[in-house]
Design a protein around this motif. Structure first.
Motif, PDB file in Angstrom:
ATOM      1  N   THR A 329      -7.751  -4.744  -4.304  1.00 57.00           N
ATOM      2  CA  THR A 329      -8.386  -4.934  -5.602  1.00 57.00           C
ATOM      3  C   THR A 329      -9.641  -4.071  -5.685  1.00 57.00           C
ATOM      4  OG1 THR A 329      -9.829  -6.742  -4.911  1.00 57.00           O
ATOM      5  CG2 THR A 329      -7.583  -7.325  -5.590  1.00 57.00           C
ATOM      6  N   SER A 330     -10.200  -3.983  -6.857  1.00 58.97           N
ATOM      7  CA  SER A 330     -11.411  -3.187  -7.057  1.00 58.97           C
ATOM      8  C   SER A 330     -12.630  -3.820  -6.393  1.00 58.97           C
ATOM      9  CB  SER A 330     -11.680  -2.990  -8.557  1.00 58.97           C
ATOM     10  OG  SER A 330     -11.814  -4.248  -9.203  1.00 58.97           O
ATOM     11  N   THR A 331     -12.485  -5.052  -5.896  1.00 54.11           N
ATOM     12  CA  THR A 331     -13.587  -5.693  -5.171  1.00 54.11           C
ATOM     13  C   THR A 331     -13.295  -5.810  -3.674  1.00 54.11           C
ATOM     14  OG1 THR A 331     -12.691  -7.874  -5.714  1.00 54.11           O
ATOM     15  CG2 THR A 331     -14.405  -6.984  -7.174  1.00 54.11           C
ATOM     16  N   GLY A 332     -12.262  -5.117  -3.198  1.00 55.85           N
ATOM     17  CA  GLY A 332     -12.037  -5.010  -1.760  1.00 55.85           C
ATOM     18  C   GLY A 332     -11.093  -6.017  -1.152  1.00 55.85           C
ATOM     19  N   GLU A 333     -10.426  -6.849  -1.949  1.00 56.11           N
ATOM     20  CA  GLU A 333      -9.496  -7.817  -1.391  1.00 56.11           C
ATOM     21  C   GLU A 333      -8.125  -7.169  -1.218  1.00 56.11           C
ATOM     22  OE1 GLU A 333      -9.024 -12.455  -1.966  1.00 56.11           O
ATOM     23  OE2 GLU A 333      -8.190 -11.393  -3.683  1.00 56.11           O
ATOM     24  N   LYS A 334      -7.571  -7.271  -0.016  1.00 56.14           N
ATOM     25  CA  LYS A 334      -6.260  -6.695   0.252  1.00 56.14           C
ATOM     26  C   LYS A 334      -5.176  -7.576  -0.355  1.00 56.14           C
ATOM     27  CE  LYS A 334      -3.443  -4.764   3.995  1.00 56.14           C
ATOM     28  NZ  LYS A 334      -3.343  -4.557   5.463  1.00 56.14           N
ATOM     29  N   LEU A 335      -4.182  -6.932  -0.980  1.00 51.43           N
ATOM     30  CA  LEU A 335      -3.112  -7.641  -1.662  1.00 51.43           C
ATOM     31  C   LEU A 335      -1.801  -7.505  -0.888  1.00 51.43           C
ATOM     32  CD1 LEU A 335      -3.890  -6.366  -5.269  1.00 51.43           C
ATOM     33  CD2 LEU A 335      -4.527  -8.577  -4.289  1.00 51.43           C
ATOM     34  N   GLY A 336      -1.000  -8.544  -0.886  1.00 52.84           N
ATOM     35  CA  GLY A 336       0.284  -8.504  -0.201  1.00 52.84           C
ATOM     36  C   GLY A 336       1.399  -8.050  -1.117  1.00 52.84           C
ATOM     37  N   LEU A 337       1.259  -6.872  -1.716  1.00 55.05           N
ATOM     38  CA  LEU A 337       2.233  -6.382  -2.687  1.00 55.05           C
ATOM     39  C   LEU A 337       3.283  -5.466  -2.085  1.00 55.05           C
ATOM     40  CD1 LEU A 337      -0.166  -5.539  -5.682  1.00 55.05           C
ATOM     41  CD2 LEU A 337       1.139  -7.639  -5.266  1.00 55.05           C
ATOM     42  N   SER A 338       3.036  -4.952  -0.899  1.00 56.06           N
ATOM     43  CA  SER A 338       3.930  -3.954  -0.319  1.00 56.06           C
ATOM     44  C   SER A 338       4.866  -4.585   0.697  1.00 56.06           C
ATOM     45  CB  SER A 338       3.107  -2.848   0.353  1.00 56.06           C
ATOM     46  OG  SER A 338       3.957  -1.913   0.987  1.00 56.06           O
ATOM     47  N   LYS A 339       6.114  -4.078   0.736  1.00 56.72           N
ATOM     48  CA  LYS A 339       7.043  -4.493   1.784  1.00 56.72           C
ATOM     49  C   LYS A 339       6.684  -3.817   3.108  1.00 56.72           C
ATOM     50  CE  LYS A 339      10.979  -5.505  -1.230  1.00 56.72           C
ATOM     51  NZ  LYS A 339      12.405  -5.202  -1.529  1.00 56.72           N
ATOM     52  N   ASP A 340       5.975  -2.689   3.029  1.00 53.70           N
ATOM     53  CA  ASP A 340       5.466  -2.058   4.244  1.00 53.70           C
ATOM     54  C   ASP A 340       4.330  -2.901   4.818  1.00 53.70           C
ATOM     55  OD1 ASP A 340       7.194   0.023   3.758  1.00 53.70           O
ATOM     56  OD2 ASP A 340       5.677   1.342   2.899  1.00 53.70           O
ATOM     57  N   SER A 341       4.087  -2.736   6.101  1.00 59.38           N
ATOM     58  CA  SER A 341       2.974  -3.451   6.720  1.00 59.38           C
ATOM     59  C   SER A 341       2.521  -2.712   7.964  1.00 59.38           C
ATOM     60  CB  SER A 341       3.380  -4.885   7.087  1.00 59.38           C
ATOM     61  OG  SER A 341       4.438  -4.881   8.026  1.00 59.38           O
ATOM     62  N   ILE A 342       1.329  -3.059   8.407  1.00 61.18           N
ATOM     63  CA  ILE A 342       0.812  -2.541   9.678  1.00 61.18           C
ATOM     64  C   ILE A 342       0.471  -3.747  10.541  1.00 61.18           C
ATOM     65  CG2 ILE A 342      -1.014  -1.222  10.817  1.00 61.18           C
ATOM     66  CD1 ILE A 342      -1.261   0.458   8.319  1.00 61.18           C
ATOM     67  N   TRP A 343       1.137  -3.831  11.687  1.00 63.14           N
ATOM     68  CA  TRP A 343       0.851  -4.895  12.636  1.00 63.14           C
ATOM     69  C   TRP A 343      -0.314  -4.454  13.505  1.00 63.14           C
ATOM     70  CZ3 TRP A 343       5.889  -7.520  14.810  1.00 63.14           C
ATOM     71  CH2 TRP A 343       6.745  -7.804  13.742  1.00 63.14           C
ATOM     72  N   ASN A 344      -1.273  -5.344  13.701  1.00 68.25           N
ATOM     73  CA  ASN A 344      -2.410  -4.981  14.550  1.00 68.25           C
ATOM     74  C   ASN A 344      -1.956  -4.595  15.952  1.00 68.25           C
ATOM     75  OD1 ASN A 344      -3.610  -7.230  12.526  1.00 68.25           O
ATOM     76  ND2 ASN A 344      -5.087  -5.613  12.954  1.00 68.25           N
ATOM     77  N   PHE A 345      -0.901  -5.222  16.408  1.00 68.30           N
ATOM     78  CA  PHE A 345      -0.241  -4.762  17.622  1.00 68.30           C
ATOM     79  C   PHE A 345       1.232  -5.108  17.516  1.00 68.30           C
ATOM     80  CE2 PHE A 345      -1.157  -9.164  18.641  1.00 68.30           C
ATOM     81  CZ  PHE A 345      -0.042  -9.587  19.352  1.00 68.30           C
ATOM     82  N   HIS A 346       2.045  -4.296  18.136  1.00 65.07           N
ATOM     83  CA  HIS A 346       3.472  -4.582  18.225  1.00 65.07           C
ATOM     84  C   HIS A 346       3.934  -4.195  19.623  1.00 65.07           C
ATOM     85  CE1 HIS A 346       7.599  -5.240  17.280  1.00 65.07           C
ATOM     86  NE2 HIS A 346       7.931  -3.970  17.420  1.00 65.07           N
ATOM     87  N   VAL A 347       4.807  -5.002  20.188  1.00 68.15           N
ATOM     88  CA  VAL A 347       5.239  -4.819  21.570  1.00 68.15           C
ATOM     89  C   VAL A 347       6.732  -4.503  21.608  1.00 68.15           C
ATOM     90  CG1 VAL A 347       5.281  -5.836  23.877  1.00 68.15           C
ATOM     91  CG2 VAL A 347       3.471  -6.480  22.275  1.00 68.15           C
ATOM     92  N   TRP A 348       7.077  -3.434  22.313  1.00 70.67           N
ATOM     93  CA  TRP A 348       8.473  -3.110  22.560  1.00 70.67           C
ATOM     94  C   TRP A 348       8.650  -2.729  24.020  1.00 70.67           C
ATOM     95  CZ3 TRP A 348       7.698   0.966  18.263  1.00 70.67           C
ATOM     96  CH2 TRP A 348       7.102   2.122  18.746  1.00 70.67           C
ATOM     97  N   VAL A 349       9.803  -2.200  24.368  1.00 70.37           N
ATOM     98  CA  VAL A 349      10.112  -1.866  25.756  1.00 70.37           C
ATOM     99  C   VAL A 349      10.497  -0.393  25.831  1.00 70.37           C
ATOM    100  CG1 VAL A 349      11.731  -2.301  27.669  1.00 70.37           C
ATOM    101  CG2 VAL A 349      10.821  -4.208  26.341  1.00 70.37           C
TER     102      VAL A 349
END
Length: 695
Positions: A329-349
């Motif tokens: 938003t114009s006041t800095g609140e993140k919106l959950g509008l996208s199907k994309d995302s960024i995980w702070n961490f993700h674990v694989w092998v």
């Protein structure tokens, strides 16, 4: 029966000639030679492409090879192969099964047969038969079973690793570290892979037997199990239960009352035991690090070198465009509008293997990700994808290279929206894949793998039909904003941060600063803002202003759990030109630590009692009500232990002394948790590694 004593007692069986009394599988000698000690107490476990011994004890007279033939037969489902026993000095293996007897052993009543499988044999449990034949008769005997695994010690095996330090860490070690948190505050938790725990090998083999590939066509599945790339893809699919009778059910939202909170797991053995004992019903619940750790266990058991890898700021690209879109938003609140995302961490092998289907340039570490995110060829699995393909930007390489590349190197497009219109835009080319960590060889320090995925920024790659170098352009702006957190924060402390706004123009400006703080899960969208700040600023020409902000503990304690992330964003708007810029920072807060100490040190003996001291000291400035200290340890404690205090004053300590006794050797983990009723969602966890050795 202990496998070291495993033998088949025939009684006295003869075919009119020699009399066979006993067939010994020589499990103790074979497992030592094949690096499979401890994997099973009931079955002979050997590695493909390497000879193993069995001893035939005859009664009466010895075997006469001139008139009697010995033939071994291996059976796998509907497949079988007869292996004539030959007299030879050579014990080398080839592309076919072989069985040899040394010429000097022929006249003895004890005949040692050296049996060897082809190096590209299927990983499975084989039935072994013995036929004694002469011109008049044939006698057939069921000798028993043996398990055949991949052989990373054999040069011709696709999973070969040349250095012992690598096979020790990536195949034999039953202990690892999983890195979590954020790239600004990396935390680790130990994990017990548990491949030497009773029943784990059997669970891993059963996993292959109930896979859709095996249930559709068992003989075709057996034939393809010689290929580690095929094996890794089957196991990857089976670790989650989304398409089959897989091991784990994932859960990222809601409660965990119907199962186990993913943060409570500390090892794979308990999960595999539950799955196998429940007739292959899914175990609840897993998240990315649990899926990855269980996959790593199964692959190490099967003989495929594997390691757990954490990507910090890992992108989940849902539409395949190698870009992640975020909305604010114009006041800095993140919106959950996208199907994309960024995980702070993700674990694989990562699994080590040659890729005969792709060529030598793609040999080595392969990404295999069992967390069910996107479908690959119709099922929830990802990989094996060569790490070399990601570094070289070969996005068409199988399997799932484009998705893996986006996870570590996608651009992030951040849009500021107001009344449905985009009023600001920023492209961040550095956010994704900030750090990529795995446990170092023979050390608890992290090894940074970032360059193996992303290369040096100055590197270029040759263009090709499937390789491409995404362009990353920088643009010049006249208004800039940055956001900084003072230090790694402890739960209970105030959050202190500073915002710097820079005017690149040669005239003064009036701007509005909007700062918003939100709580989010490591892999999800943030909740509504729990704290905001707004201020008008006058910016002199070509200068920067820095403002400091403080969020007291009392303003976040009700919403922030111990594993949650704080998302802070600042939007700065030029009042006259309406130009807007955005800066974002996400960080985690560290819970207070629990002390765990073992009397006499961290190396203990099997079946001997030892004492562990567990304590938690309240380092906060407030009194904690309803304090609970819980201690648990699979393989060390038969049941959980607890200590409780109604009130824990600042500086006061709650402690618990527990008696531990290990029933099997290996690496065990003692886990302690501390919670209190004042903020029940904030839980401290500590882990302690215990090395168990035989007396």
């Amino acid at each position: 029966m202990d496998c070291t004593q495993r033998e088949t007692h025939i009684g006295v069986v003869h075919n009119g000639g020699c009399r066979l009394k006993v067939v010994k599988l020589e499990a103790a000698e074979n497992t030592a030679s094949h690096e499979t000690q401890g994997l099973s107490r009931t079955q002979l476990v050997v590695r493909r492409g390497k000879p193993f011994k069995l001893t035939l004890l005859f009664s009466g007279r010895s075997w006469n090879p001139r008139s009697e033939s010995l033939v071994l037969e291996v059976c796998l489902g509907g497949l079988s192969e007869r292996i004539p026993v030959r007299i030879s000095d050579r014990r080398s293996c080839s592309l076919a099964w072989s069985a040899t007897v040394h010429p000097g052993d022929v006249q003895s009543r004890s005949v040692t047969v050296h049996m060897c499988s082809p190096v590209l044999s299927a990983v499975a449990t084989y039935q072994l038969l013995l036929h004694i034949e002469d011109v008049q008769s044939r006698m057939s005997l069921a000798v028993g079973t043996f398990v055949l695994l991949c052989n990373p010690w054999l040069k011709d095996d696709p999973v070969f690793m040349p250095l012992d330090v690598h096979t020790q860490e990536y195949v034999k070690s039953d202990y690892g570290l999983i890195y979590m948190g954020t790239h600004l505050n990396v935390r680790n938790r130990p994990w017990s892979f548990g491949q030497y725990e009773p029943g784990v090998l059997e669970a891993c083999l059963q996993l292959l037997q109930v896979s859709p590939q095996h249930l559709r066509d068992q003989d075709r599945d057996y034939l393809r199990r010689a290929d580690p790339a095929y094996l890794s893809r089957v196991v990857c699919q089976m670790v989650n239960c989304n398409d089959d009778m897989g091991i784990l059910e994932g859960r990222w939202q809601g409660g965990y009352t119907a199962g186990v909170n993913p943060t409570e797991w500390s090892g794979s053995a308990d999960i595999l035991h539950r799955w196998l004992s429940s007739n292959c019903s899914p175990v609840r619940y897993g998240q990315c690090w649990v899926f990855a750790a269980v996959l790593c266990t199964v692959m190490r058991v099967l003989g495929i070198p594997s390691r757990v890898v954490t990507v910090f700021n890992s992108a989940h690209d849902s539409d395949g465009n190698v870009k992640i879109t975020e909305f604010y938003t114009s006041t800095g609140e993140k919106l959950g509008l996208s199907k994309d995302s960024i995980w702070n961490f993700h674990v694989w092998v990562e699994c080590w293997m040659k890729r005969s289907d792709l060529g030598a340039s793609f040999d080595g570490w392969q990404v295999v990700d069992p967390t069910p995110q996107e479908r690959s060829a119709g099922v929830f699995c990802c990989g094996p994808c060569p790490v070399a393909a990601i570094q070289r930007r070969c996005l068409g390489a199988p399997y799932d290279a484009s998705f893996v590349f986006a996870s570590v190197d996608a651009d992030v497009v951040r849009l500021i929206v107001r009344d449905g219109a985009v009023v600001g835009r920023r492209v961040d080319t550095e956010c994704v894949g900030q750090r990529i960590y795995t446990k170092s060889l023979s050390s608890d320090r992290p090894e940074d793998l970032t360059l193996t995925y992303k290369g040096l920024k100055s590197e270029t790659t040759a263009a090709g039909s499937s390789c491409q170098q995404p362009s990353k352009k920088r643009t010049t702006v006249s208004l800039e904003a940055s956001l900084k957190i003072d230090k790694v924060l402890l739960l209970g402390e105030s959050i202190r941060m500073c915002v710097t706004v820079t005017n690149r123009r040669s005239r003064s400006r009036v701007v509005m600063q909007h700062v918003s703080a939100q709580v989010k899960e490591y892999n999800g969208s943030p909740q509504e803002s729990f704290w905001t700040a707004h201020r008008e600023l006058h910016l002199p020409p070509c200068q920067a202003l820095t403002l400091h902000h403080v969020i007291p503990h009392c303003q976040y304690e009700a919403v922030l759990a111990g594993d949650h992330i704080v998302n802070v964003a600042v939007v700065v708007k030029d009042v006259r030109t309406k130009e807007r810029v955005l800066a974002v920072r996400e960080f985690n807060m560290s819970p207070p630590q629990i002390s765990i100490q073992i009397e006499g040190g961290d190396s203990v003996q099997v079946n001997q009692e030892h004492t562990a001291h567990v304590s938690f000291t309240n380092q906060l400035t407030e009194t904690l009500v309803g304090a609970v200290l819980t201690v648990k340890a699979s393989g060390l404690l038969q049941e959980d232990q607890e200590a409780r205090l109604l009130i824990l004053e600042p500086g006061e300590t709650i402690e618990k002394k527990v008696s531990i006794r290990a029933t099997s050797p290996g690496t065990k983990l003692l886990m302690a948790t501390f919670s209190h009723s004042h903020s029940p969602s904030i839980v401290s966890r500590s882990f302690h590694k215990v090395s168990v050795v035989t007396a």
